[in-house]
Enzyme design. Structure first.
Site, PDB file in Angstrom:
ATOM      1  N   LEU A 608       0.842  -1.198   0.000  1.00  0.00           N
ATOM      2  CA  LEU A 608       0.000   0.000   0.000  1.00  0.00           C
ATOM      3  C   LEU A 608       0.874   1.243   0.000  1.00  0.00           C
ATOM      4  O   LEU A 608       0.878   2.031  -0.930  1.00  0.00           O
ATOM      5  CB  LEU A 608      -0.913  -0.004   1.231  1.00  0.00           C
ATOM      6  N   ASP A 609       1.627   1.394   1.059  1.00  0.00           N
ATOM      7  CA  ASP A 609       2.529   2.527   1.221  1.00  0.00           C
ATOM      8  C   ASP A 609       3.802   1.981   1.840  1.00  0.00           C
ATOM      9  O   ASP A 609       3.887   1.852   3.055  1.00  0.00           O
ATOM     10  CB  ASP A 609       1.884   3.564   2.130  1.00  0.00           C
ATOM     11  N   PRO A 610       4.766   1.556   1.000  1.00  0.00           N
ATOM     12  CA  PRO A 610       4.883   1.824  -0.438  1.00  0.00           C
ATOM     13  C   PRO A 610       4.179   0.780  -1.310  1.00  0.00           C
ATOM     14  O   PRO A 610       4.148  -0.389  -0.977  1.00  0.00           O
ATOM     15  CB  PRO A 610       6.379   1.745  -0.669  1.00  0.00           C
ATOM     16  N   ASP A 613       0.475   3.752  -3.580  1.00  0.00           N
ATOM     17  CA  ASP A 613       0.799   5.177  -3.700  1.00  0.00           C
ATOM     18  C   ASP A 613       1.702   5.434  -4.902  1.00  0.00           C
ATOM     19  O   ASP A 613       1.517   6.397  -5.656  1.00  0.00           O
ATOM     20  CB  ASP A 613       1.438   5.688  -2.408  1.00  0.00           C
TER      21      ASP A 613
END
Length: 930
Positions: A608-610, A613
């Site tokens: 997700l993050d990273p 994004d």
């Protein structure tokens, strides 16, 4: 002898040949590989020539052949089912294993010389039955040119077919064209009738009857051999103009619509050395691995139709790879795709591919299965990496029939038989029961003998090596599941279930889950049928991690990022790909060259993050740059939160991921770019002192703070002209106010503390707080303790509400950070009826060439499902699904970059975003011009 030669040379040779072949018996077998197969190795006229040489010809009966049986009878052949009398048996396509007669010489296209897996049982049967196998494909002269082939009529039929398919594809896209009047090749009695239909089509094109919305059409012909020449002979019935490769872009943009454009591509037009460029045909033939193809970048972007007629050898560069297709087949913002009022635009320039070479996985890599005369076309969707039997939808139309010449069976048989005849006379001497050394075959025939007397001939012993290599690449150990791609998932915690669920959908994927907590792995394995669980401690040198990596095709690590370097080393050693959802670290980065040498992909930052994004950022940034815009500012915040109704604690936070990482990040330093100035925040807790309000979702009370070093993304994202660049973390308002007192008290200290040694005396949280305050009275009055705590840290509400002033036993984990993490993992865990939330926001400031400025906002919001219903958390889904998609793309050859890889290229991030949308994970974009 001299008296005999007083006749003409032809008569003399005929008498000599008759005496040589009298008594020889051959057979022409019935073709049974396909219901459409109507060809034969010899026509009745060819049979008559053989009989005149003293040869007895047996023809196995078949009412499917284009030439009727009576024609063969009239030529003097014997028609009967039993062909065992023949010493040499001629066919066209592969012979069923159970139909092979021992100790015979067989001549046909065996499709075994590349160790094609599907035909290895046929080769094994030929060896077992002491069959001498002559493969037409290898009847070559000393320069490597094929001497006997159906190639010309493969080209003729293929060209007719693709013109027919092009008409249907354009119609599905909303355009009626003259190509609609060209039918499939087998609809015509002969090629002359087909050519007339093509000429009629060309007449309408010359009269300007092509829709203006289509634009100029360009046809690329690869190769200059019989296949390509046959196709071009048909193409030349149309109004055409040939152009060199360097003129393709110009005609694609500005060409006439009253004609079609053609370009014949030779090897030197697209092959060049990896090091230094240039093309040497001799070197290429010996070392094709030294070369790369520029076809997909320099030629294919300007092609409307590709007619592929080249021979592709294992190890040679491919014309178009699966990743190439993702770039070529995406909607293009290019001037050569015109639109007109009321007419739809073409999705991309490339409309159709006629892969006459019909080599699955070969020069056109995504063509992994031949089409058939019954279903001659498929539509390849590059985003899904799948075919569909339709003319409507995204993708490129592909025709790849492996028996095209049978659509023009009589002409193809005549043509082939005439080429084969002189070599057949030499083959007739073959006695498969005798050693090859007792024969005196001409060079082309000797070079075409694949096996004899139970062994591969010296020129084809390499097939065993290819078979072994193919076997090793598919099955790294004897225990592997045959035909399945194998994935090892390390970690069975928060995010593993969605990842396993995604991969488990594919029947050709075998999954093994390894965990230090065997019960977690067992629970996950029991949830999905056919999954194996194993105990593994990756930090234990005696573990079987190396073997598990070697046995797998891809390893997906969902373990803490500090372990990924160790896992990556094992993957490189085992020549196994690795996928992680974590930030790339220096330990993995150092493995780049060794991973490339091992042919291994080390894919990072696909969570997700990273992860997501990156995908959304790059989609926006590169689209702006392709249209000539400049990204001046990029501000991004992302975070996982409890749903608002469940944010009922001082931190306004609950844990669907490791609490340790969340707490430790509050101590991190940060660096970002603001209006051209570099801003740095020191570590140790300063990050929590100045959170910014986030108002992009007015219904939420959010705050954010910078995350690590944002400035490095100026290069990673290609943001040369940016003046503001911030990447940060999202929390509900109140998070930083509750964290700061914990930091000041020392509860988030990652260093060992003597009171927290696992083997020390038992303590309570109240006693631990008193110790951290430097007090001695363990029985201090509760209100006095709160007062002394307030003097030290200010706001005590968070610490009090979390129960840290109570006489609750501490589970000691060595450090304050780890001890608090363990406590909060239970205290602030999601309940079975609770759900979480993921929020991601990109704010992008854009300046366009005309001076306008645009503010673009990208919102990505996803809610999880309560575990009581068997659902996954939003954090688990948004980390697990991207990692699973990346792993599957590597397995399927959609990601072919080797070494250390981030999801920053369009062929990766566009595909991942499309597949995340299929899972309901969709971003929404707003735009406002200032």
């Amino acid at each position: 002898m001299f008296r005999i030669l007083k006749y003409s040379d032809t008569a003399s040779l005929r008498v000599f040949s008759r005496s040589k072949h009298t008594g020889t018996v051959i057979a022409i077998r019935r073709e049974d590989q396909s219901v459409w197969e109507r060809r034969a190795s010899f026509s009745p006229a060819g049979v008559k020539k053989l009989i005149k040489q003293g040869v007895k010809v047996i023809v196995q009966p078949s009412n499917r052949r284009a030439y009727p049986m009576q024609a063969y009878l009239n030529a003097g052949a014997t028609v009967q089912e039993d062909i065992s009398e023949a010493s040499v048996i001629f066919g066209v396509k592969q012979v069923p294993v159970d139909a092979l007669i021992p100790q015979k010489t067989y001549c046909f296209f065996s499709h075994t010389i590349k160790a094609q897996e599907s035909n290895m049982p046929l080769l094994d049967a030929c060896l077992e039955k002491n069959i001498r196998l002559v493969d037409y494909e290898k009847l070559m002269d000393r320069n490597g040119q094929r001497l006997v082939a159906f190639g010309k009529y493969a080209g003729v039929a293929g060209m007719v077919n693709i013109l027919h398919g092009l008409g249907l594809r354009l119609l599905a896209l909303g355009h009626h064209t003259p190509f609609m009047h060209v039918g499939p090749a087998h609809n015509y009695r002969n090629s002359s009738m087909a050519r007339q239909a093509v000429r009629d089509c060309g007449y309408e094109i010359a009269l300007g009857m092509m829709p203006k919305s289509i634009g100029p059409l360009t046809f690329i012909f690869t190769g200059s051999g019989n296949v390509s020449q046959g196709a071009q002979e048909v193409f030349q019935e149309l109004p055409i103009e040939y152009v060199p490769p360097e003129s393709l872009r110009k005609v694609a943009e500005h060409g006439s619509q009253n004609k079609l454009y053609a370009c014949e591509i030779s090897r030197s037009d697209h092959l060049e050395r990896r090091d230094g460029g240039g093309f040497d045909p001799v070197e290429y033939d010996q070392y094709p691995e030294r070369y790369i193809s520029t076809f997909s970048t320099n030629i294919a972007p300007y092609a409307s139709v590709i007619v592929n007629g080249i021979y592709w050898a294992v190890g040679a560069p491919k014309l178009i790879t699966i990743p190439d297709a993702k770039n070529l087949l995406r909607p293009a913002n290019t001037p050569w795709l015109p639109t007109s009022r009321g007419a739809p635009a073409l999705p991309h320039r490339m409309l159709a591919i006629c892969d006459i070479s019909a080599d699955p996985g070969g020069s056109i890599e995504f063509m992994n299965e031949c089409t058939t005369i019954d279903n001659p076309f498929c539509l390849y969707d590059a985003d899904r990496n799948k075919d569909q039997k339709s003319f409507k939808g995204p993708g490129v139309l592909v025709c790849s029939i492996d028996n095209m010449p049978t659509q023009l069976p009589r002409e193809a048989t005549d043509f082939f038989g005439d080429l084969l005849y002189p070599y057949a006379l030499d083959i007739l001497q073959s006695d498969a029961s005798k050693p090859l050394s007792e024969h005196n075959f001409c060079q082309p025939v000797e070079g075409a003998i694949i096996c004899s007397n139970g062994k591969l001939t010296p020129g084809y012993e390499y097939i065993n090596e290819l078979r072994e290599a193919n076997y090793r690449s598919r099955h790294k150990t004897e225990g592997s599941s045959l035909g399945k791609k194998r994935v090892l998932v390390l970690g069975a915690g928060f995010v593993s279930a969605p990842l396993v669920e995604y991969l488990h959908r594919e029947s050709n994927v075998s999954i093994k889950v390894g965990s230090q907590i065997k019960e977690e792995a067992d629970r996950l394995a029991h949830r999905y049928q056919g999954i194996e669980s194993v105990y593994i401690n990756v930090e234990d040198e005696s573990t079987n991690l190396q073997n598990l990596c070697e046995e797998s095709d891809v390893v997906v690590s969902l373990l803490p990022y500090s372990l990924h370097g160790l896992i990556a080393k094992h993957c490189v050693a085992g020549r196994t790909h690795l996928v992680t959802a974590s930030y790339l670290n220096d330990e993995i980065k150092a493995l780049d060259e060794s991973a490339k040498e091992a042919g291994v992909t080390l894919m990072n930052e696909v969570g997700l993050d990273p992860g997501i994004d990156h995908l959304l950022a790059l989609e926006c940034i590169q689209e702006v740059q392709e249209k000539g815009g400049l990204v001046e500012s990029f501000v991004s915040f992302c975070g996982g939160l409890p749903a608002p109704e469940h944010s009922d604690n001082p931190l306004r936070y609950k844990f669907s991921w490791s609490p340790r990482g969340v707490l430790l990040n509050t101590l991190s330093a940060a660096k970002y770019l603001s209006k051209g100035q570099v801003v740095e925040i020191s570590g140790g807790g300063d990050l929590m002192t100045a959170p910014r309000d986030l108002n992009f979702l007015p219904g939420f009370a959010l705050e954010g703070f910078p995350n690590r070093d944002s400035t490095k993304y100026q290069d990673l994202y290609g943001l040369a002209g940016v003046h503001t660049l911030i990447r940060g973390t999202i929390r509900y308002k109140g998070f930083s106010d509750s964290i700061k007192p914990m930091q000041l008290l020392g509860l988030i200290d990652p260093n060992p503390h003597p009171m927290l040694h696992p083997h020390g005396p038992e303590i309570t949280w109240r006693q631990l707080i008193i110790n951290f305050l430097g007090l001695q009275d363990a029985d201090m009055f509760y209100e006095n303790l709160k007062h002394r705590l307030a003097e030290r840290v200010g706001n005590t509400d968070g610490i009090e509400q979390l129960g840290l002033l109570e006489d609750i036993k501490v589970v000691k984990m060595g450090t304050p950070l780890d001890t608090l993490s363990h406590y909060l993992s239970g205290k602030l865990a999601f309940g079975p009826t609770e759900r979480d939330l993921v929020v991601l926001r990109h704010d992008v400031g854009i300046r366009w060439n005309d001076g306008r400025r645009e503010h673009r906002g990208i919102n990505f919001v996803a809610y999880g499902q309560p575990s009581i219903n068997g659902g996954h958390s939003a954090m688990a889904v948004t980390v697990g699904f991207p990692a699973a998609i990346a792993a599957k793309m590597i397995l399927d050859g959609e990601i072919q970059q080797r070494g250390v890889v981030l999801p920053f290229t369009s062929d990766i991030y566009r595909t991942m975003l499309a597949r995340l949308e299929n899972e309901g994970l969709v971003a929404h974009t707003t735009s406002k011009f200032l």
